[in-house]
Design a protein around this motif. Sequence first.
Motif, PDB file in Angstrom:
ATOM      1  N   LEU A 207       0.852  -1.182   0.000  1.00 45.58           N
ATOM      2  CA  LEU A 207       0.000   0.000   0.000  1.00 45.58           C
ATOM      3  C   LEU A 207       0.891   1.235   0.000  1.00 45.58           C
ATOM      4  CD1 LEU A 207      -2.812  -0.981   2.538  1.00 45.58           C
ATOM      5  CD2 LEU A 207      -3.045  -0.701   0.064  1.00 45.58           C
ATOM      6  N   LEU A 208       0.525   2.194  -0.852  1.00 45.60           N
ATOM      7  CA  LEU A 208       1.330   3.398  -1.038  1.00 45.60           C
ATOM      8  C   LEU A 208       0.456   4.639  -0.911  1.00 45.60           C
ATOM      9  CD1 LEU A 208       3.931   4.927  -2.160  1.00 45.60           C
ATOM     10  CD2 LEU A 208       2.903   4.610  -4.424  1.00 45.60           C
ATOM     11  N   TYR A 209       0.959   5.619  -0.155  1.00 41.43           N
ATOM     12  CA  TYR A 209       0.355   6.949  -0.163  1.00 41.43           C
ATOM     13  C   TYR A 209       1.152   7.796  -1.135  1.00 41.43           C
ATOM     14  CZ  TYR A 209      -0.717  11.750   1.092  1.00 41.43           C
ATOM     15  OH  TYR A 209      -1.074  13.074   1.041  1.00 41.43           O
ATOM     16  N   GLN A 210       0.469   8.333  -2.143  1.00 48.58           N
ATOM     17  CA  GLN A 210       1.137   9.160  -3.135  1.00 48.58           C
ATOM     18  C   GLN A 210       0.397  10.488  -3.230  1.00 48.58           C
ATOM     19  OE1 GLN A 210       1.391   7.557  -7.193  1.00 48.58           O
ATOM     20  NE2 GLN A 210       3.504   8.252  -7.255  1.00 48.58           N
ATOM     21  N   GLY A 211       0.795  11.419  -2.376  1.00 59.41           N
ATOM     22  CA  GLY A 211       0.142  12.709  -2.297  1.00 59.41           C
ATOM     23  C   GLY A 211       0.707  13.699  -3.281  1.00 59.41           C
ATOM     24  N   PRO A 212       0.215  14.923  -3.257  1.00 61.60           N
ATOM     25  CA  PRO A 212       0.689  15.944  -4.197  1.00 61.60           C
ATOM     26  C   PRO A 212       2.127  16.387  -3.935  1.00 61.60           C
ATOM     27  CG  PRO A 212      -0.867  16.882  -2.611  1.00 61.60           C
ATOM     28  CD  PRO A 212      -0.891  15.406  -2.408  1.00 61.60           C
ATOM     29  N   VAL A 213       2.614  16.158  -2.697  1.00 55.17           N
ATOM     30  CA  VAL A 213       3.967  16.603  -2.358  1.00 55.17           C
ATOM     31  C   VAL A 213       4.882  15.436  -2.012  1.00 55.17           C
ATOM     32  CG1 VAL A 213       5.344  18.043  -0.810  1.00 55.17           C
ATOM     33  CG2 VAL A 213       3.069  18.812  -1.529  1.00 55.17           C
ATOM     34  N   VAL A 214       4.405  14.531  -1.172  1.00 51.95           N
ATOM     35  CA  VAL A 214       5.240  13.410  -0.731  1.00 51.95           C
ATOM     36  C   VAL A 214       4.542  12.091  -1.039  1.00 51.95           C
ATOM     37  CG1 VAL A 214       6.298  14.747   1.109  1.00 51.95           C
ATOM     38  CG2 VAL A 214       4.235  13.421   1.580  1.00 51.95           C
ATOM     39  N   SER A 215       5.333  11.034  -1.024  1.00 58.49           N
ATOM     40  CA  SER A 215       4.790   9.679  -1.179  1.00 58.49           C
ATOM     41  C   SER A 215       5.542   8.752  -0.244  1.00 58.49           C
ATOM     42  CB  SER A 215       4.907   9.204  -2.627  1.00 58.49           C
ATOM     43  OG  SER A 215       6.256   9.082  -3.015  1.00 58.49           O
ATOM     44  N   SER A 216       4.845   7.729   0.250  1.00 52.99           N
ATOM     45  CA  SER A 216       5.503   6.793   1.152  1.00 52.99           C
ATOM     46  C   SER A 216       4.730   5.480   1.204  1.00 52.99           C
ATOM     47  CB  SER A 216       5.595   7.385   2.570  1.00 52.99           C
ATOM     48  OG  SER A 216       4.294   7.626   3.090  1.00 52.99           O
ATOM     49  N   LEU A 217       5.471   4.399   1.314  1.00 51.52           N
ATOM     50  CA  LEU A 217       4.875   3.086   1.532  1.00 51.52           C
ATOM     51  C   LEU A 217       4.483   2.979   3.000  1.00 51.52           C
ATOM     52  CD1 LEU A 217       7.493   0.954  -0.449  1.00 51.52           C
ATOM     53  CD2 LEU A 217       5.139   1.399  -1.158  1.00 51.52           C
ATOM     54  N   TYR A 218       3.325   2.341   3.280  1.00 49.50           N
ATOM     55  CA  TYR A 218       2.931   2.213   4.687  1.00 49.50           C
ATOM     56  C   TYR A 218       2.454   0.820   5.061  1.00 49.50           C
ATOM     57  CZ  TYR A 218      -1.824   3.059   2.803  1.00 49.50           C
ATOM     58  OH  TYR A 218      -2.995   2.994   2.083  1.00 49.50           O
ATOM     59  N   TRP A 219       2.398  -0.112   4.096  1.00 48.44           N
ATOM     60  CA  TRP A 219       2.009  -1.488   4.412  1.00 48.44           C
ATOM     61  C   TRP A 219       2.536  -2.439   3.360  1.00 48.44           C
ATOM     62  CZ3 TRP A 219      -1.583  -4.894   1.918  1.00 48.44           C
ATOM     63  CH2 TRP A 219      -1.931  -6.018   2.663  1.00 48.44           C
ATOM     64  N   PRO A 220       3.234  -3.529   3.769  1.00 39.85           N
ATOM     65  CA  PRO A 220       3.601  -3.886   5.145  1.00 39.85           C
ATOM     66  C   PRO A 220       4.481  -2.809   5.779  1.00 39.85           C
ATOM     67  CG  PRO A 220       4.086  -5.686   3.610  1.00 39.85           C
ATOM     68  CD  PRO A 220       3.772  -4.496   2.785  1.00 39.85           C
ATOM     69  N   ASP A 221       4.654  -2.894   7.079  1.00 39.04           N
ATOM     70  CA  ASP A 221       5.398  -1.915   7.842  1.00 39.04           C
ATOM     71  C   ASP A 221       6.742  -1.641   7.167  1.00 39.04           C
ATOM     72  OD1 ASP A 221       6.704  -0.348   9.672  1.00 39.04           O
ATOM     73  OD2 ASP A 221       6.247  -1.610  11.406  1.00 39.04           O
ATOM     74  N   PRO A 222       6.949  -0.424   6.667  1.00 39.34           N
ATOM     75  CA  PRO A 222       8.205  -0.110   5.961  1.00 39.34           C
ATOM     76  C   PRO A 222       9.440  -0.180   6.841  1.00 39.34           C
ATOM     77  CG  PRO A 222       6.928   1.889   6.350  1.00 39.34           C
ATOM     78  CD  PRO A 222       6.048   0.744   6.733  1.00 39.34           C
TER      79      PRO A 222
END
Length: 416
Positions: A207-222
């Motif tokens: 699972l990835l959060y890909q926002g307008p400024v930042v992006s980060s993986l959050y699952w599984p626990d990075p």
Amino acid sequence: MAGPSANISILTMDISIFFLLLMLIQTPLLSSSPKTFDVLRGSSLSVEDPSDKLVSLNGDFSAGFFPVGENAFCFAIWLTRSSAPTVVWMANRDDPVDGTGSQLSLSKDGKLRLTNSAGITVWATRTAASTPLESSKLQLQLQNTGNLVLNHSESGVIWQSFDSPTDTLLPQQTLTRISTLVSKSSEVDCSSGYYKLFFDNDNVLRLLYQGPVVSSLYWPDPELSDPGLAGRSMYNSSRAAVLNESGYFWSSDHLVIQATDFGVKTHRRLTIDRDGNLRLYGLEAMNEGWDWGFKMKDPPDWSFGCEAEFNIPCNQSHGKLSSFVQLSHFHFYGYDLEFLPNVTLQHCENECLTTCSCKGFQFVFKADYGGYLCYPKYKLYNGQLTPNFEGDLYLRVPKAGFVYNKTLDAAESRLN
């Protein structure tokens, strides 16, 4: 001689009447538009007629123009069995068309095209054909699975919606190395949101959060140096994940999700919701209809939580009308009806069943008490999922059956 001639005349007339009746019976079927059925051949669907849609033979799914705003429509597939239509796929979620003149058509180059009122193509199928395919040999069919398939009479399947999901995976639909689930922006905005479910380069479903400024993986626990610590495998390069109608989700990286009512065949969907949580939903029969069970109190603002769309009657037999769904490692703080130390699970269930206001109960093991503690709840607030919490919440639901996935601990743990 008059007798036989009369019989022959009567027989001839009977045959004529028979064929006339047969033609009358067949004529409506031959002249009916295919748009009202599951197959579209060499024609188009218009945004201006709400009845201009495809319906699967089992009646479970519809495909047509779905309103997403004022004078804004997307060509979509939705489940019709729920009390409110549940959209499971959209073609043009980021580029809606207007409500006049827009249409979906089988074009002369063998593609499915969605055009707006100005005749501009806003979406089209991507086909691998090296030569144009005659539209007269094409047919678009909405299958009983919810899969919209474009067939060619000679080349077979040349495109299907199952290959390009939006935010939802249906039973028999495979998530692959080239497909991604993307959340919608909000409850009232179906455009692409910030959360994604996809296979990463290391073959792990993430699972990835890909926002307008930042992006980060959050699952599984990075923070885990090895996905194997979360029960995942990087050594299967097939990158495939599939859900079945019994409530079992399997991924090639060894992720397994199983619904609480696993084995019961019903309508299911795996959806990446707009808050970034991956949820497995199931449809249940309720009040002579079908529904997903719970709804958000305030759709635009999920911080208000959810509420049940069912009522459990309170009378002398109310204990027989409800049961419990176990939610492992869920902790709801406060709002206890009472505190019962050193009791059995059955005793705790009975206490809740005989209390009208009981919404469920917390059942926790405490070594210093030498057994299990029971906390019947009159409200379910302050809930969170904590993998190391040695207790479960038992949610009270109608006995007819309710589907809720209790094994998505990793996906839901980001709420902690």
